[in-house]
Design a protein around this motif. Sequence first.
Motif, PDB file in Angstrom:
ATOM      1  N   HIS A  84      70.673   6.032   7.010  1.00 38.76           N
ATOM      2  CA  HIS A  84      69.399   4.670   6.651  1.00 38.76           C
ATOM      3  C   HIS A  84      68.218   5.168   6.804  1.00 38.76           C
ATOM      4  CE1 HIS A  84      73.411   1.964   7.991  1.00 38.76           C
ATOM      5  NE2 HIS A  84      73.685   3.377   8.547  1.00 38.76           N
ATOM      6  N   ILE A  85      67.020   4.431   6.300  1.00 42.10           N
ATOM      7  CA  ILE A  85      66.262   4.702   5.823  1.00 42.10           C
ATOM      8  C   ILE A  85      64.623   3.953   6.670  1.00 42.10           C
ATOM      9  CG2 ILE A  85      63.428   6.164   4.613  1.00 42.10           C
ATOM     10  CD1 ILE A  85      66.277   6.405   2.526  1.00 42.10           C
ATOM     11  N   LEU A  86      63.934   4.310   7.886  1.00 44.59           N
ATOM     12  CA  LEU A  86      63.122   3.143   8.695  1.00 44.59           C
ATOM     13  C   LEU A  86      61.984   3.552   8.654  1.00 44.59           C
ATOM     14  CD1 LEU A  86      65.744   2.505  11.745  1.00 44.59           C
ATOM     15  CD2 LEU A  86      66.010   1.166   9.378  1.00 44.59           C
ATOM     16  N   PRO A  87      60.858   2.960   8.901  1.00 48.91           N
ATOM     17  CA  PRO A  87      60.127   2.992   8.863  1.00 48.91           C
ATOM     18  C   PRO A  87      59.747   2.635  10.428  1.00 48.91           C
ATOM     19  CG  PRO A  87      59.572   0.545   8.632  1.00 48.91           C
ATOM     20  CD  PRO A  87      61.001   0.638   8.519  1.00 48.91           C
ATOM     21  N   ALA A  88      60.025   3.197  10.809  1.00 50.26           N
ATOM     22  CA  ALA A  88      59.838   3.452  12.698  1.00 50.26           C
ATOM     23  C   ALA A  88      59.487   2.785  13.375  1.00 50.26           C
ATOM     24  CB  ALA A  88      60.073   5.305  13.117  1.00 50.26           C
ATOM     25  N   VAL A  89      57.814   2.905  12.986  1.00 50.40           N
ATOM     26  CA  VAL A  89      56.462   2.317  13.870  1.00 50.40           C
ATOM     27  C   VAL A  89      56.967   0.826  13.838  1.00 50.40           C
ATOM     28  CG1 VAL A  89      54.771   2.605  11.913  1.00 50.40           C
ATOM     29  CG2 VAL A  89      54.520   2.479  14.158  1.00 50.40           C
ATOM     30  N   HIS A  90      57.442   0.057  13.001  1.00 50.90           N
ATOM     31  CA  HIS A  90      58.688  -1.273  13.308  1.00 50.90           C
ATOM     32  C   HIS A  90      59.429  -1.167  13.328  1.00 50.90           C
ATOM     33  CE1 HIS A  90      54.326  -1.693  10.694  1.00 50.90           C
ATOM     34  NE2 HIS A  90      54.847  -1.038   9.391  1.00 50.90           N
ATOM     35  N   LYS A  91      60.178  -0.418  13.903  1.00 51.08           N
ATOM     36  CA  LYS A  91      61.760  -0.421  13.787  1.00 51.08           C
ATOM     37  C   LYS A  91      61.920  -0.133  15.975  1.00 51.08           C
ATOM     38  CE  LYS A  91      62.960  -1.884  10.517  1.00 51.08           C
ATOM     39  NZ  LYS A  91      63.385  -3.836  10.524  1.00 51.08           N
ATOM     40  N   LEU A  92      60.717  -0.290  16.422  1.00 50.50           N
ATOM     41  CA  LEU A  92      61.121   0.787  17.599  1.00 50.50           C
ATOM     42  C   LEU A  92      61.769  -0.070  18.980  1.00 50.50           C
ATOM     43  CD1 LEU A  92      57.523   0.888  18.338  1.00 50.50           C
ATOM     44  CD2 LEU A  92      58.938   2.902  18.117  1.00 50.50           C
ATOM     45  N   ASN A  93      62.181  -1.791  17.922  1.00 50.15           N
ATOM     46  CA  ASN A  93      63.901  -1.866  18.843  1.00 50.15           C
ATOM     47  C   ASN A  93      65.034  -1.717  18.260  1.00 50.15           C
ATOM     48  OD1 ASN A  93      63.549  -3.084  16.208  1.00 50.15           O
ATOM     49  ND2 ASN A  93      63.873  -5.238  17.000  1.00 50.15           N
ATOM     50  N   SER A  94      65.305  -0.131  17.240  1.00 47.45           N
ATOM     51  CA  SER A  94      66.553   0.064  17.158  1.00 47.45           C
ATOM     52  C   SER A  94      66.728   0.675  18.036  1.00 47.45           C
ATOM     53  CB  SER A  94      66.484   0.609  15.388  1.00 47.45           C
ATOM     54  OG  SER A  94      67.577   1.311  15.060  1.00 47.45           O
ATOM     55  N   ASP A  95      68.629   1.068  18.132  1.00 46.36           N
ATOM     56  CA  ASP A  95      69.139   1.401  18.762  1.00 46.36           C
ATOM     57  C   ASP A  95      69.868   2.330  17.906  1.00 46.36           C
ATOM     58  OD1 ASP A  95      70.883   0.206  18.164  1.00 46.36           O
ATOM     59  OD2 ASP A  95      71.798  -0.308  19.577  1.00 46.36           O
ATOM     60  N   LEU A  96      70.038   2.810  16.557  1.00 49.96           N
ATOM     61  CA  LEU A  96      70.488   3.818  15.664  1.00 49.96           C
ATOM     62  C   LEU A  96      71.640   3.527  15.891  1.00 49.96           C
ATOM     63  CD1 LEU A  96      67.769   6.600  16.345  1.00 49.96           C
ATOM     64  CD2 LEU A  96      67.669   4.506  15.173  1.00 49.96           C
ATOM     65  N   SER A  97      72.720   2.690  16.142  1.00 47.65           N
ATOM     66  CA  SER A  97      73.778   2.056  16.445  1.00 47.65           C
ATOM     67  C   SER A  97      74.487   2.256  15.530  1.00 47.65           C
ATOM     68  CB  SER A  97      73.890   1.305  17.134  1.00 47.65           C
ATOM     69  OG  SER A  97      73.568  -0.275  16.801  1.00 47.65           O
ATOM     70  N   LEU A  98      74.324   1.882  13.796  1.00 40.30           N
ATOM     71  CA  LEU A  98      74.354   1.985  12.731  1.00 40.30           C
ATOM     72  C   LEU A  98      75.159   3.393  11.947  1.00 40.30           C
ATOM     73  CD1 LEU A  98      72.500  -0.376  10.542  1.00 40.30           C
ATOM     74  CD2 LEU A  98      74.551  -1.352  11.869  1.00 40.30           C
ATOM     75  N   PRO A  99      77.229   3.516  11.721  1.00 42.02           N
ATOM     76  CA  PRO A  99      76.946   4.301  11.359  1.00 42.02           C
ATOM     77  C   PRO A  99      76.489   5.298  10.520  1.00 42.02           C
ATOM     78  CG  PRO A  99      78.429   2.245  11.012  1.00 42.02           C
ATOM     79  CD  PRO A  99      77.823   2.201  11.561  1.00 42.02           C
ATOM     80  N   GLY A 100      76.538   6.985  10.070  1.00 39.72           N
ATOM     81  CA  GLY A 100      75.690   7.362   9.613  1.00 39.72           C
ATOM     82  C   GLY A 100      74.900   7.760   9.842  1.00 39.72           C
ATOM     83  N   ILE A 111      65.522  13.266  10.816  1.00 41.29           N
ATOM     84  CA  ILE A 111      65.916  13.266  10.288  1.00 41.29           C
ATOM     85  C   ILE A 111      67.330  13.113  11.471  1.00 41.29           C
ATOM     86  CG2 ILE A 111      68.323  14.419   8.953  1.00 41.29           C
ATOM     87  CD1 ILE A 111      66.527  15.283   7.480  1.00 41.29           C
ATOM     88  N   ALA A 112      68.037  11.917  12.299  1.00 35.84           N
ATOM     89  CA  ALA A 112      68.883  11.994  13.162  1.00 35.84           C
ATOM     90  C   ALA A 112      70.542  11.599  12.747  1.00 35.84           C
ATOM     91  CB  ALA A 112      68.497  10.871  14.057  1.00 35.84           C
ATOM     92  N   LYS A 113      71.084  13.206  12.749  1.00 32.25           N
ATOM     93  CA  LYS A 113      72.515  12.829  12.097  1.00 32.25           C
ATOM     94  C   LYS A 113      73.736  12.369  13.699  1.00 32.25           C
ATOM     95  CE  LYS A 113      73.436  14.933   8.932  1.00 32.25           C
ATOM     96  NZ  LYS A 113      74.078  16.220   8.158  1.00 32.25           N
ATOM     97  N   GLU A 114      74.761  11.617  12.681  1.00 31.61           N
ATOM     98  CA  GLU A 114      75.970  11.956  14.222  1.00 31.61           C
ATOM     99  C   GLU A 114      76.381  13.076  14.676  1.00 31.61           C
ATOM    100  OE1 GLU A 114      78.409   7.340  13.093  1.00 31.61           O
ATOM    101  OE2 GLU A 114      78.565   8.706  11.240  1.00 31.61           O
ATOM    102  N   PRO A 115      76.435  12.959  15.312  1.00 30.97           N
ATOM    103  CA  PRO A 115      77.345  14.208  16.055  1.00 30.97           C
ATOM    104  C   PRO A 115      78.902  14.485  15.746  1.00 30.97           C
ATOM    105  CG  PRO A 115      76.368  13.346  18.513  1.00 30.97           C
ATOM    106  CD  PRO A 115      76.665  12.065  16.760  1.00 30.97           C
TER     107      PRO A 115
END
Length: 232
Positions: free
Chosen positions: A151-167, A223-227
């Motif tokens: 998943h590639i996100l423009p973080a400044v526009h996605k501050l409500n995301s919890d990064l909960s999708l798999p991957g 880069i934020a990876k699943e444990p």
Amino acid sequence: MNGILYGAGVGPGDPELMTLKAVRLIKENEIIALPGPAAKETVAYQIAVKAVPKLAEKTLLSVDMPMTHDKEEMHLNHEKAADAIEAYLKQGQNVVFLTLGDPTIYSTYLYVQKRILARGYEAELVSGITSFCAAAARTCTSLAEWDEQLHILPAVHKLNSDLSLPGNYVLMKSGKKMHQVKEILKSSGRKVVMVENCGMENEHIYRSAEEIPDDAGYYSLIIAKEPGGGHD
């Protein structure tokens, strides 16, 4: 005949990561557009001139498109940029517009290209190495393995995301919101690595969300990876 507009990616920062095609286009064409008020001060110029020293002798077109959330001002700046480029195209001269990374990823160049195409001119995109691929390589990190999603996100526009999708996630454009982005990363429990100014002289690598400074620069890629992710 009208000239052609080329949107050429110069890669993330290391001039050795520029493509042969981008180098050739710079050598073969006289008009080189650069995104900023002063062409020789732009990061794209500073990267490209190390790979193509003759760039310094070209006709450099400064295309100033300052970042703003004001849609009317943004539209006006894009129109002005298209006008400046069209002035050369209608004289039959090609214009090579240099942009960081790859021109298809969150590039302001694309807004100019849309306008040039709408005016009946020809335009071509020239791929460049993306910042997230370069940062992954720099840190010996895989972006996706086996059946992992990316998943590639423009973080400044996605501050409500919890990064909960798999991957795995790539967070770009954190900008002045780095503190909020760090809190999201800490809450996600993901393994985090960030490269600031990848491939440049002032490059810094951070191996956790806690290490990342709140005042990290604009050219910061996370880069934020699943444990426990990946495939053996």
